[in-house]
Design a protein around this motif. Structure first.
Motif, PDB file in Angstrom:
ATOM      1  N   TYR A  85       0.873  -1.173   0.000  1.00 53.95           N
ATOM      2  CA  TYR A  85       0.000   0.000   0.000  1.00 53.95           C
ATOM      3  C   TYR A  85       0.904   1.214   0.000  1.00 53.95           C
ATOM      4  O   TYR A  85       1.876   1.270   0.770  1.00 53.95           O
ATOM      5  CB  TYR A  85      -0.905  -0.012   1.231  1.00 53.95           C
ATOM      6  CG  TYR A  85      -2.103   0.896   1.122  1.00 53.95           C
ATOM      7  CD1 TYR A  85      -2.104   2.147   1.706  1.00 53.95           C
ATOM      8  CD2 TYR A  85      -3.246   0.478   0.443  1.00 53.95           C
ATOM      9  CE1 TYR A  85      -3.204   2.973   1.608  1.00 53.95           C
ATOM     10  CE2 TYR A  85      -4.350   1.298   0.338  1.00 53.95           C
ATOM     11  CZ  TYR A  85      -4.331   2.547   0.920  1.00 53.95           C
ATOM     12  OH  TYR A  85      -5.431   3.354   0.820  1.00 53.95           O
ATOM     13  N   LEU A 111       1.253   5.620  -0.292  1.00 50.22           N
ATOM     14  CA  LEU A 111       0.555   6.875  -0.019  1.00 50.22           C
ATOM     15  C   LEU A 111       1.452   8.045  -0.420  1.00 50.22           C
ATOM     16  O   LEU A 111       2.681   7.948  -0.363  1.00 50.22           O
ATOM     17  CB  LEU A 111       0.223   6.987   1.475  1.00 50.22           C
ATOM     18  CG  LEU A 111      -0.517   5.831   2.121  1.00 50.22           C
ATOM     19  CD1 LEU A 111       0.456   4.819   2.728  1.00 50.22           C
ATOM     20  CD2 LEU A 111      -1.448   6.335   3.222  1.00 50.22           C
ATOM     21  N   TYR A 166       1.974  12.144   0.564  1.00 44.42           N
ATOM     22  CA  TYR A 166       1.677  13.210   1.509  1.00 44.42           C
ATOM     23  C   TYR A 166       2.307  14.499   1.000  1.00 44.42           C
ATOM     24  O   TYR A 166       3.341  14.499   0.340  1.00 44.42           O
ATOM     25  CB  TYR A 166       2.257  12.894   2.893  1.00 44.42           C
ATOM     26  CG  TYR A 166       1.471  11.876   3.683  1.00 44.42           C
ATOM     27  CD1 TYR A 166       1.676  10.512   3.472  1.00 44.42           C
ATOM     28  CD2 TYR A 166       0.529  12.273   4.617  1.00 44.42           C
ATOM     29  CE1 TYR A 166       0.948   9.577   4.201  1.00 44.42           C
ATOM     30  CE2 TYR A 166      -0.195  11.349   5.350  1.00 44.42           C
ATOM     31  CZ  TYR A 166       0.023  10.001   5.137  1.00 44.42           C
ATOM     32  OH  TYR A 166      -0.697   9.082   5.855  1.00 44.42           O
ATOM     33  N   PHE A 218      -2.341  14.014   4.044  1.00 44.42           N
ATOM     34  CA  PHE A 218      -2.574  12.913   3.122  1.00 44.42           C
ATOM     35  C   PHE A 218      -3.171  13.429   1.809  1.00 44.42           C
ATOM     36  O   PHE A 218      -4.078  14.260   1.808  1.00 44.42           O
ATOM     37  CB  PHE A 218      -3.522  11.888   3.747  1.00 44.42           C
ATOM     38  CG  PHE A 218      -4.006  10.846   2.778  1.00 44.42           C
ATOM     39  CD1 PHE A 218      -5.283  10.911   2.253  1.00 44.42           C
ATOM     40  CD2 PHE A 218      -3.168   9.829   2.364  1.00 44.42           C
ATOM     41  CE1 PHE A 218      -5.733   9.973   1.344  1.00 44.42           C
ATOM     42  CE2 PHE A 218      -3.604   8.880   1.455  1.00 44.42           C
ATOM     43  CZ  PHE A 218      -4.892   8.951   0.945  1.00 44.42           C
ATOM     44  N   PHE A 249       6.020  13.740   0.024  1.00 50.91           N
ATOM     45  CA  PHE A 249       6.618  12.487   0.501  1.00 50.91           C
ATOM     46  C   PHE A 249       5.809  11.315  -0.003  1.00 50.91           C
ATOM     47  O   PHE A 249       4.574  11.324   0.075  1.00 50.91           O
ATOM     48  CB  PHE A 249       6.618  12.428   2.031  1.00 50.91           C
ATOM     49  CG  PHE A 249       7.539  13.414   2.692  1.00 50.91           C
ATOM     50  CD1 PHE A 249       7.065  14.637   3.143  1.00 50.91           C
ATOM     51  CD2 PHE A 249       8.881  13.109   2.884  1.00 50.91           C
ATOM     52  CE1 PHE A 249       7.910  15.545   3.771  1.00 50.91           C
ATOM     53  CE2 PHE A 249       9.728  14.007   3.515  1.00 50.91           C
ATOM     54  CZ  PHE A 249       9.242  15.228   3.945  1.00 50.91           C
ATOM     55  N   ARG A 292       3.568   0.931   2.980  1.00 50.15           N
ATOM     56  CA  ARG A 292       3.112   0.151   4.121  1.00 50.15           C
ATOM     57  C   ARG A 292       3.105  -1.325   3.756  1.00 50.15           C
ATOM     58  O   ARG A 292       2.827  -1.695   2.616  1.00 50.15           O
ATOM     59  CB  ARG A 292       1.698   0.593   4.498  1.00 50.15           C
ATOM     60  CG  ARG A 292       1.088  -0.136   5.673  1.00 50.15           C
ATOM     61  CD  ARG A 292      -0.390   0.221   5.776  1.00 50.15           C
ATOM     62  NE  ARG A 292      -1.014  -0.415   6.915  1.00 50.15           N
ATOM     63  CZ  ARG A 292      -1.443  -1.668   6.941  1.00 50.15           C
ATOM     64  NH1 ARG A 292      -1.302  -2.442   5.888  1.00 50.15           N
ATOM     65  NH2 ARG A 292      -2.021  -2.157   8.026  1.00 50.15           N
TER      66      ARG A 292
END
Lengths: 113, 115
Positions: A32, A34, A36, A46, A89, A93
């Protein structure tokens, strides 16, 4: 051992054009990802995420692409706006990481009016 | 998303002293996280704090240096002990998404300068 890498510390883009921010990872257990955004004196906010079962996720002006075979993801912002100037960034995960996020070193995006 | 506040927002401390940072969330969350961002560096996880249990520390971080309290589901503190200039960083708390997604939401950070 930097498991998530953002090789471009900075990027400048003309307003209205496309901004492309890149991120590479080495841990194949990451499932996963992400993105930011961080303004000075604020915590990261987020933006958008993607599961490893997908190769694209879109939310308004933001699209994230994932290439699992290359262990590479990118964030596209189009059209770029002055308010997009910030540090971005990427984070990853793993299901085996106890909800821990591993962050890249960040890319400072500057949108030129 | 959760709303997170941190106190203090910044501080200047002398070498050898300690600083305690507070993190307050507007909703009940099981897991809270403490990160450090050294100048020009990425965010590095210090520890994960679950309510009612000892914090889990990442490699390179120890409880004696970074004691954490988690007295309830909306509050946590991080103490940075025996300060040295190398501890000058931004310290951030974050929480898991109360809705159960994998997103984490961050507080505004505490900027610590050690002289």
């Amino acid at each position: 051992d930097q498991q998530v890498k953002q090789n471009s510390p900075s990027l400048s883009v003309q307003e209205g054009r496309i901004s492309i921010l890149n991120c590479d990872y080495t841990n194949s257990m990451f499932d996963y990802f992400l993105w930011y955004k961080k303004y000075p004196a604020e915590g990261p906010t987020f933006l958008i995420s993607i599961s490893s079962i997908k190769d694209k996720n879109e939310d308004g002006r933001f699209t994230v692409f994932l290439n699992k075979s290359a262990k590479h993801l990118s964030l596209h912002i189009v059209p770029s706006q002055p308010g997009d100037s910030a540090v971005y960034f990427c984070a990853a995960r793993s299901d085996f990481g106890n909800e821990k996020l591993t962050f890249g070193t960040g890319t400072r995006l500057t949108i030129i009016p | 998303s959760a709303v997170i506040s941190q106190k203090p927002s910044r501080d200047i401390c002398q070498r050898g002293t300690s600083l305690t940072i507070q993190c307050q969330v507007d909703s009940q969350v099981t897991m809270m996280f403490w990160y450090r961002q050294q100048p020009g560096q990425s965010l590095t996880l210090i520890a994960t704090a679950n309510q009612g249990s000892e914090a889990t520390y990442e490699s390179g971080f120890v409880i004696d240096k970074f004691p954490i309290s988690r007295p309830n589901l909306t509050f946590s503190t991080l103490t940075v002990s025996n300060l040295s200039p190398e501890d000058s960083s931004i310290y951030l708390c974050s929480v898991e998404d109360p809705r159960g997604s994998y997103e984490q939401y961050f507080g505004p950070g505490t900027r610590l300068t050690v002289t």
